[in-house]
Write an enzyme that holds these catalytic residues in place. Structure first.
Site, mmCIF file in Angstrom:
data_model
loop_
_atom_site.group_PDB
_atom_site.id
_atom_site.type_symbol
_atom_site.label_atom_id
_atom_site.label_comp_id
_atom_site.label_asym_id
_atom_site.label_seq_id
_atom_site.Cartn_x
_atom_site.Cartn_y
_atom_site.Cartn_z
ATOM 1 N N SER A 141 0.842 -1.207 0.000
ATOM 2 C CA SER A 141 0.000 0.000 0.000
ATOM 3 C C SER A 141 0.871 1.248 0.000
ATOM 4 O O SER A 141 0.561 2.235 -0.660
ATOM 5 C CB SER A 141 -0.906 0.005 1.241
ATOM 6 O OG SER A 141 -1.753 -1.117 1.217
ATOM 7 N N GLU A 193 -5.673 1.727 -14.279
ATOM 8 C CA GLU A 193 -5.679 0.316 -13.860
ATOM 9 C C GLU A 193 -6.883 0.047 -12.952
ATOM 10 O O GLU A 193 -7.530 -0.995 -13.040
ATOM 11 C CB GLU A 193 -4.366 -0.003 -13.142
ATOM 12 C CG GLU A 193 -4.160 -1.497 -12.928
ATOM 13 C CD GLU A 193 -2.867 -1.820 -12.177
ATOM 14 O OE1 GLU A 193 -2.034 -0.924 -11.985
ATOM 15 O OE2 GLU A 193 -2.719 -2.995 -11.779
HETATM 16 C C1 LIG Z 1 -2.572 -11.452 -7.602
HETATM 17 C C2 LIG Z 1 -1.872 -10.147 -7.438
HETATM 18 C C3 LIG Z 1 -1.312 -9.521 -8.538
HETATM 19 C C4 LIG Z 1 -0.612 -8.325 -8.385
HETATM 20 N N1 LIG Z 1 0.024 -7.777 -9.479
HETATM 21 C C5 LIG Z 1 0.887 -6.726 -9.277
HETATM 22 C C6 LIG Z 1 1.715 -6.267 -10.354
HETATM 23 O O1 LIG Z 1 1.650 -6.760 -11.486
HETATM 24 N N2 LIG Z 1 2.596 -5.275 -10.093
HETATM 25 C C7 LIG Z 1 2.713 -4.697 -8.871
HETATM 26 O O2 LIG Z 1 3.529 -3.814 -8.707
HETATM 27 N N3 LIG Z 1 1.921 -5.105 -7.824
HETATM 28 C C8 LIG Z 1 1.028 -6.110 -8.009
HETATM 29 N N4 LIG Z 1 0.241 -6.562 -6.956
HETATM 30 C C9 LIG Z 1 0.423 -5.956 -5.636
HETATM 31 C C10 LIG Z 1 -0.780 -5.190 -5.118
HETATM 32 O O3 LIG Z 1 -0.887 -3.932 -5.720
HETATM 33 C C11 LIG Z 1 -0.637 -5.122 -3.589
HETATM 34 O O4 LIG Z 1 -0.881 -6.450 -3.101
HETATM 35 C C12 LIG Z 1 -1.586 -4.158 -2.941
HETATM 36 O O5 LIG Z 1 -1.252 -2.828 -3.290
HETATM 37 C C13 LIG Z 1 -1.582 -4.291 -1.395
HETATM 38 O O6 LIG Z 1 -0.287 -4.323 -0.888
HETATM 39 P P1 LIG Z 1 0.123 -5.498 0.139
HETATM 40 O O7 LIG Z 1 -0.318 -6.775 -0.464
HETATM 41 O O8 LIG Z 1 1.561 -5.342 0.450
HETATM 42 O O9 LIG Z 1 -0.758 -5.249 1.424
HETATM 43 P P2 LIG Z 1 -0.400 -4.265 2.652
HETATM 44 O O10 LIG Z 1 -0.056 -2.909 2.115
HETATM 45 O O11 LIG Z 1 0.575 -4.917 3.538
HETATM 46 O O12 LIG Z 1 -1.809 -4.173 3.391
HETATM 47 C C14 LIG Z 1 -2.267 -5.152 4.301
HETATM 48 C C15 LIG Z 1 -3.619 -4.661 4.839
HETATM 49 O O13 LIG Z 1 -3.435 -3.449 5.565
HETATM 50 C C16 LIG Z 1 -4.279 -2.430 5.023
HETATM 51 N N5 LIG Z 1 -3.574 -1.146 5.144
HETATM 52 C C17 LIG Z 1 -2.333 -0.821 4.665
HETATM 53 N N6 LIG Z 1 -2.038 0.443 5.001
HETATM 54 C C18 LIG Z 1 -3.113 0.931 5.683
HETATM 55 C C19 LIG Z 1 -3.428 2.185 6.283
HETATM 56 N N7 LIG Z 1 -2.578 3.216 6.234
HETATM 57 N N8 LIG Z 1 -4.617 2.320 6.900
HETATM 58 C C20 LIG Z 1 -5.505 1.292 6.961
HETATM 59 N N9 LIG Z 1 -5.273 0.080 6.416
HETATM 60 C C21 LIG Z 1 -4.088 -0.088 5.781
HETATM 61 C C22 LIG Z 1 -4.515 -2.846 3.572
HETATM 62 O O14 LIG Z 1 -5.696 -2.260 3.055
HETATM 63 C C23 LIG Z 1 -4.630 -4.362 3.738
HETATM 64 O O15 LIG Z 1 -5.928 -4.677 4.172
HETATM 65 C C24 LIG Z 1 -0.516 -7.717 -7.110
HETATM 66 C C25 LIG Z 1 -1.128 -8.338 -6.010
HETATM 67 C C26 LIG Z 1 -1.788 -9.534 -6.153
HETATM 68 C C27 LIG Z 1 -2.387 -10.186 -4.939
#
Ligand SMILES: Cc1cc2nc3c(=O)[nH]c(=O)nc-3n(C[C@H](O)[C@H](O)[C@H](O)COP(=O)(O)OP(=O)(O)OC[C@H]3O[C@@H](n4cnc5c(N)ncnc54)[C@H](O)[C@@H]3O)c2cc1C
Length: 288
Positions: A38, A146
């Site tokens: 995020s 996107e």
């Molecule tokens: C199948 C798949 C394909 C993807 N493809 C790509 C790709 O091609 N290229 C790429 O760059 N990325 C890709 N992603 C990454 C995707 O954009 C991230 O998974 C997403 O942005 C969330 O980041 P994270 O998984 O690290 O979750 P985290 O950021 O760790 O979040 C975990 C939880 O905490 C919550 N959270 C985080 N910060 C806060 C806050 N400040 N306040 C309240 N809640 C919060 C989130 O909403 C979530 O519920 C992909 C992900 C998946 C699962």
């Protein structure tokens, strides 16, 4: 491709876009990292200038098409400021660039996901997209597109669930009558229809606005917040309407629910959409 088309040089576009558009080549985009999802702008993958080249070191996580990509569009940090991000085009086979992990997922299983690793990977300066530090803007503008596009997947899933429910309600008999006769089932179908149409009209209106050049970060985020959430609800209702068959793999509903769940996470989670909208609205309100 959209990002490269908007921000790449003429030479970069001529070299990479034709094969990506024809499908001869597959691309991937590396923004997210193991420790920065995020908070994408906090990324730590570094690119350091060495003569006429840049040396990239770091890892990119959750990358769609990682295993099959001929070319990767990679965001890196090129300075100490929070927004010092710069993009590079990295070709498959470049020394120091590997796919370090394949990731197994609950849904979207026909869309491969992996981790990219860069260990002192050298790319020519000609592969830098725009100027150093340009890429936060590139990233934000591309994420809007996107988010709208991903929401279209949710609309398709909602419509497919509704179609399947109407069909099944007309076929499945319980207590001597088809399910279509029961008001509780009618309510589910009518609500699914109303929700799907609300999704369609919201998405199409925002797409139209973007086509006219009227971009709105808030509307793109609102679409991304609403459509995936509604499609998950519709897919769960569709499973319920099908009873045990809905829970089984004989019908595609459980797959659609699993596939759609990604749309509440990828390209910014529901919570991040709420943060963006709230920040924009409150900043605007506090100006007055
Ligand atoms: C199948 C798949 C394909 C993807 N493809 C790509 C790709 O091609 N290229 C790429 O760059 N990325 C890709 N992603 C990454 C995707 O954009 C991230 O998974 C997403 O942005 C969330 O980041 P994270 O998984 O690290 O979750 P985290 O950021 O760790 O979040 C975990 C939880 O905490 C919550 N959270 C985080 N910060 C806060 C806050 N400040 N306040 C309240 N809640 C919060 C989130 O909403 C979530 O519920 C992909 C992900 C998946 C699962």
């Amino acid at each position: 491709m959209n990002n490269l088309n908007n921000n790449g040089s003429q030479e970069q576009k001529s070299k990479y876009l034709p094969k990506l558009i024809s499908g001869e080549h597959v691309g991937c985009m590396g923004m997210s990292e193991p420790e920065y999802g995020s908070d994408a702008v906090g990324m730590q993958t570094k690119a350091v200038k060495v003569g006429q080249e840049y040396e990239i070191t770091g890892n990119k996580m959750w990358i769609t098409n990682a295993q099959y990509a001929d070319v990767a569009y990679v965001y890196t940090r090129t300075g100490t400021g929070k927004k010092d991000l710069t993009t590079f085009i990295v070709e498959k086979g470049t020394p120091g660039f590997t796919v370090s992990k394949e990731i197994h997922k609950m849904g979207m299983r026909s869309s491969p996901t992996g981790e990219l690793s860069f260990q002192k990977c050298r790319v020519p300066e000609a592969n830098r997209v725009g100027k150093e530090g340009d890429s936060v803007i590139h990233m934000m503008k591309n994420l809007e597109i996107e988010r709208i596009t991903i929401s279209g997947i949710s609309l398709g899933i909602a419509q497919a669930c509704l179609d399947q429910c109407i069909k099944y309600a007309g076929e499945r008999k319980q207590f001597g009558k088809t399910l279509a006769n029961y008001q509780l089932i009618q309510k589910m179908i009518a609500e699914m229809y109303a929700e799907t149409e609300a999704m369609r009209r919201m998405l199409y209106t925002v797409c139209y606005e973007y086509d006219q050049g009227n971009r709105s970060n808030n509307l793109a985020s609102a679409v991304k917040l609403q459509l995936p959430k509604m499609a998950t609800k519709i897919a769960l209702d569709a499973i319920q309407l099908h009873g045990g068959y809905g829970y089984s793999r004989e019908f595609p509903l459980e797959r659609m629910m699993r596939d759609n769940k990604l749309n509440e996470i990828g390209a910014g989670t529901n919570e991040v959409m709420i943060m963006i909208i709230a920040k924009n609205l409150l900043n605007e309100a506090l100006k007055h």
